[in-house]
Scaffold this motif. Structure first.
Motif: not given
Length: 374
Positions: A13-40
């Motif tokens: 899927g896609r999203n229009e909220a995060i211009e830098e990463f327009p993929v996915g309808r649910r995103l998970a992120f960990d700023g301290a470890k630099g992790r970004l997930w797209v939840v299917c």
């Protein structure tokens, strides 16, 4: 930009909220470890992003998370829903139990609810068939068993994964192969491997020769075993798990100290169950017609053990990716894209391909010499 889940090959899927990463309808992120997930949203698995732009995307997710009022949070994990419909999961430094509740509780819970609904629907349909047949005066004693056996055969033969073996040849893994595939201790007994049954080819409509449909077995090692085991366990755990089972699964991993240490022990436990079942040397015909999984196999383990293996393989795959194996993760994304395209093409009749080829040839013939063809 990748758009396909590396586990179920579904559209992320896609999203229009995060211009830098327009993929996915649910995103998970960990700023301290630099992790970004797209939840299917189809299989609820977390796809770790291999993109180099993830830091900018994580910063954008953090800003969006802080700016919305629709959010709930504990000390370590927060969930926010943006007005555009995108859901954000912010991960801090949670203890394993809390992280598992957020990460796995949702996907296992959804699977469990889905399984209950499907079971209820099937039961209702079967009841309607019986009642309808009785009213119509049919001899259901002969019809219903045939329908039941046909449904079982369809269920067992359903293709779960299409991939390539160590030689690059296409293979497919069916649901019945979960009844016999299993984790096994590695030859040096310090690690584990994956013993997987399969049949050659990607075609499930019988176009391959019958002799090629014979069951084969391969042993998968290392990172490939981790990735494939995670995918297969998602299918073995299709019914999900209750909170009690999820807690028990987390406790199994905690007792081992780390997912990497848990998996060899799980392989040894599976081997004991399989060897002690008295069914390790079944004839090939009986193996092919199994109606339920053998003890110690991927689908034959206890629920909490199955859930724990899925958790551990998923986390281990991400750890390896974050330790410098992002190229391998990117290759898995590319393979998922390729298989998704192949699956789409399987539904296109040959006549359509012939028509497209003919039209292209006609256009090329009509063009004057030297004219561009793009």
């Amino acid at each position: 930009m990748y758009t396909t889940c590396i586990f179920c090959h579904g559209d992320l899927g896609r999203n229009e909220a995060i211009e830098e990463f327009p993929v996915g309808r649910r995103l998970a992120f960990d700023g301290a470890k630099g992790r970004l997930w797209v939840v299917c949203r189809r299989c609820e698995r977390w796809n770790l992003s291999p993109l180099e732009t993830r830091w900018e995307a994580i910063e954008a997710c953090e800003r969006a998370f802080e700016s919305t009022r629709m959010r709930v949070a504990s000390d370590n994990i927060g969930l926010a829903k943006l007005k555009e419909g995108l859901e954000l999961v912010r991960v801090g430094d949670p203890v394993r139990q809390e992280f598992a509740a957020w990460r796995y509780g949702d996907q296992f819970g959804r699977r469990r609810k889905r399984a209950v609904l499907v079971t209820g629907a099937v039961g209702t349909a079967a009841g309607a068939v019986v009642v309808g047949g009785t009213i119509a005066g049919f001899a259901m004693g002969g019809i219903f068993p045939g329908l039941f056996q046909g449904a079982q055969a369809w269920y067992r033969d359903r293709v779960l994964l299409r991939l390539r073996d160590e030689h690059g040849d296409p293979i497919r893994i069916q649901r019945k192969h979960l009844y016999t595939s299993r984790l096994v201790p590695s030859p040096d007994a310090s690690g584990w491997d994956l013993r997987v049954d399969h049949i050659p080819g990607w075609d499930k409509w019988g176009k391959t020769r019958k002799r090629k449909n014979r069951r084969h077995t391969m042993i998968v090692h290392g990172s490939e075993a981790i990735g494939l085991a995670g995918q297969l366990m998602a299918h073995a755990n299709r019914s999900g798990g209750a909170r009690k089972a999820i807690r028990a699964a987390v406790e199994r991993i905690e007792e081992a100290g780390h997912p990497e240490a848990f998996l060899p022990g799980a392989a040894r436990s599976a081997m004991r169950d399989f060897s002690g079942s008295g069914k390790a040397d079944l004839p090939a015909k009986k193996v092919e017609n199994l109606m339920k999984p053998l003890p110690g196999t991927l689908a034959g383990l206890k629920v909490d053990m199955r859930l724990a293996i899925e958790m551990a393989t998923h986390e281990q795959a991400e750890r390896e990716a974050l330790e410098g194996e992002l190229k391998e993760l990117e290759a898995r994304w590319r393979e998922a894209e390729e298989i998704a395209r192949i699956a789409d093409n399987l539904f296109v009749p040959d006549s359509v391909d012939d028509f497209i080829a003919g039209e292209r040839s006609r256009i090329d013939d009509d063009l004057p010499k030297g004219a561009p063809t793009g």
